[in-house]
Design a protein around this motif. Structure first.
Motif, PDB file in Angstrom:
ATOM      1  N   GLY A 220     -13.560   2.059  -2.694  1.00  0.00           N
ATOM      2  CA  GLY A 220     -14.676   2.702  -3.415  1.00  0.00           C
ATOM      3  C   GLY A 220     -14.507   3.097  -4.771  1.00  0.00           C
ATOM      4  N   ILE A 221     -13.387   3.723  -5.065  1.00  0.00           N
ATOM      5  CA  ILE A 221     -12.861   3.867  -6.478  1.00  0.00           C
ATOM      6  C   ILE A 221     -13.044   2.846  -7.387  1.00  0.00           C
ATOM      7  CG2 ILE A 221     -10.937   4.744  -7.954  1.00  0.00           C
ATOM      8  CD1 ILE A 221     -10.332   6.861  -5.668  1.00  0.00           C
TER       9      ILE A 221
ATOM     10  N   GLY B 214      -9.314   5.608   6.223  1.00  0.00           N
ATOM     11  CA  GLY B 214      -9.844   6.414   5.314  1.00  0.00           C
ATOM     12  C   GLY B 214      -9.243   6.147   3.964  1.00  0.00           C
ATOM     13  N   ASN B 215      -8.138   5.769   3.691  1.00  0.00           N
ATOM     14  CA  ASN B 215      -7.680   5.791   2.388  1.00  0.00           C
ATOM     15  C   ASN B 215      -7.980   4.369   1.882  1.00  0.00           C
ATOM     16  OD1 ASN B 215      -4.978   4.027   1.014  1.00  0.00           O
ATOM     17  ND2 ASN B 215      -5.263   6.462   0.546  1.00  0.00           N
ATOM     18  N   ILE B 216      -7.950   3.483   2.551  1.00  0.00           N
ATOM     19  CA  ILE B 216      -8.460   2.014   2.124  1.00  0.00           C
ATOM     20  C   ILE B 216     -10.217   1.942   1.687  1.00  0.00           C
ATOM     21  CG2 ILE B 216      -9.086  -0.381   3.026  1.00  0.00           C
ATOM     22  CD1 ILE B 216      -6.695  -0.014   4.944  1.00  0.00           C
TER      23      ILE B 216
ATOM     24  N   SER C   3      -3.298   4.848  11.625  1.00  0.00           N
ATOM     25  CA  SER C   3      -4.155   3.715  11.402  1.00  0.00           C
ATOM     26  C   SER C   3      -5.357   4.507  10.953  1.00  0.00           C
ATOM     27  CB  SER C   3      -4.397   3.005  12.797  1.00  0.00           C
ATOM     28  OG  SER C   3      -4.763   3.888  14.002  1.00  0.00           O
ATOM     29  N   SER C   4      -5.728   5.829  11.569  1.00  0.00           N
ATOM     30  CA  SER C   4      -6.920   6.488  11.229  1.00  0.00           C
ATOM     31  C   SER C   4      -6.862   6.705   9.721  1.00  0.00           C
ATOM     32  CB  SER C   4      -7.246   7.491  12.028  1.00  0.00           C
ATOM     33  OG  SER C   4      -6.024   8.549  11.888  1.00  0.00           O
TER      34      SER C   4
ATOM     35  N   PHE D 274      -9.994  -6.372   3.034  1.00  0.00           N
ATOM     36  CA  PHE D 274      -9.895  -7.123   4.527  1.00  0.00           C
ATOM     37  C   PHE D 274      -8.536  -7.351   4.740  1.00  0.00           C
ATOM     38  CE2 PHE D 274     -14.238  -8.538   3.670  1.00  0.00           C
ATOM     39  CZ  PHE D 274     -15.024  -8.155   4.711  1.00  0.00           C
ATOM     40  N   TYR D 275      -7.660  -7.623   3.627  1.00  0.00           N
ATOM     41  CA  TYR D 275      -6.249  -7.560   4.085  1.00  0.00           C
ATOM     42  C   TYR D 275      -5.620  -6.313   4.366  1.00  0.00           C
ATOM     43  CZ  TYR D 275      -1.237  -8.167   3.778  1.00  0.00           C
ATOM     44  OH  TYR D 275       0.214  -8.281   3.808  1.00  0.00           O
ATOM     45  N   ALA D 276      -6.108  -5.224   3.689  1.00  0.00           N
ATOM     46  CA  ALA D 276      -5.410  -3.765   4.047  1.00  0.00           C
ATOM     47  C   ALA D 276      -5.849  -3.346   5.229  1.00  0.00           C
ATOM     48  CB  ALA D 276      -6.007  -2.756   3.092  1.00  0.00           C
TER      49      ALA D 276
END
Length: 269
Positions: free
Chosen positions: A251-252, A244-246, A239-240, A226-228
């Motif tokens: 997930g990892i 995806g990175n977040i 932002s896009s 949520f902070y990310a």
């Protein structure tokens, strides 16, 4: 009477900067409307242009609660420069770093049509200059450099003042949370290895410690996510890819937590 303040993206009338020629009841009513609107919206100043009037009139609420009425104002002397962070009712909730004169000398007329002079500096000088922009049909956007103007445009697009940079940085504050999660994960794995060297009594303590470690990782991961997302909204141009990175990092991290849970399940439980 309280008037509606013109806000972005509404464009005020193309007629602006009209000098007041008749110091009559119409002018006094306009000044009264400006004062009422300032009070109703808890503002420090308004230009007549901001409530749809073409006349060169500015009203400023001073620190002592009294009002300064500036009719047909013109800057006749300027000195020094400053870069204040300004906000305006035209762009509600948004701010930008501008460039202003530090000190000014103003020529204007009062409601009795008498010529007056005013020397101002600091916040008062900035306020007068900001309202003079409106007198001539503009706003503080014209006072911004290219980077600050692009940043303001990004804020307008996303409707938030939280955007602080148009670039995409290589490091973020949220990375500190990832480092903490990694530390807890590695510590938990190392502690798990000691299982083979502990007594039954100490195994019970290890089991509790491992449970707290996994709970900590889960909580930190949720906080990270949520902070990310919040931090990512500050950077328009990436932002896009950030989202995806977040999601991928989250997930990892959860997958690693699942592995740690499985190891605890088979070795301790």
């Amino acid at each position: 009477m309280v008037k509606e303040i013109i806000k972005y993206p509404t464009t005020p009338s193309l007629e602006f900067g009209a000098n007041v020629r008749h110091f009559n009841q119409e002018l006094f009513d306009l000044i009264k409307d400006l004062k009422d609107t300032i009070e109703a919206n808890n503002l420090d100043a308004l230009s007549a242009f901001q409530i749809g009037s073409p006349y060169a009139v500015i009203v400023i609420k001073k620190d002592d609660g009294e009002f300064l009425e500036l009719i047909n104002p013109r800057i006749i002397k300027r000195e020094g420069t400053i870069t204040p962070v300004e906000s305006t009712a035209y762009f509600p909730g948004l701010s930008a770093k501008t460039k202003r004169y530090e000190k000014i000398k103003l020529m204007y007329e009062d409601r009795d049509a008498n010529q007056q002079f005013l020397e101002a500096e600091g916040d008062l000088a900035v306020t007068i200059q900001r309202k003079l922009d409106y007198v001539f049909g503009s706003n503080f956007r014209v006072r911004l450099d290219d980077n600050e103007r692009k940043l303001l445009d990004s804020k307008l697009e996303f409707g938030t003042d939280a955007i602080t940079d148009n670039g995409c940085p290589t490091t973020f504050k949220r990375d500190k949370l990832l480092h903490l999660i990694k530390f807890v994960f590695v510590a938990s794995l190392l502690a798990l290895i000691t299982k083979f060297f502990l007594s039954e009594e100490n195994l019970s303590i290890l089991k509790s410690a491992e449970n707290y470690a996994m709970l900590s990782i889960l909580i930190l991961t949720v906080i990270y996510f949520f902070y990310a997302i919040h931090e990512g909204k500050q950077y328009k141009n990436c932002s896009s890819c950030q989202i995806g990175n977040i999601i991928g990092v989250t997930g990892i991290t959860l997958a690693k937590l699942l592995v740690l849970f499985g190891a605890n399940y088979f070795l301790l439980w």
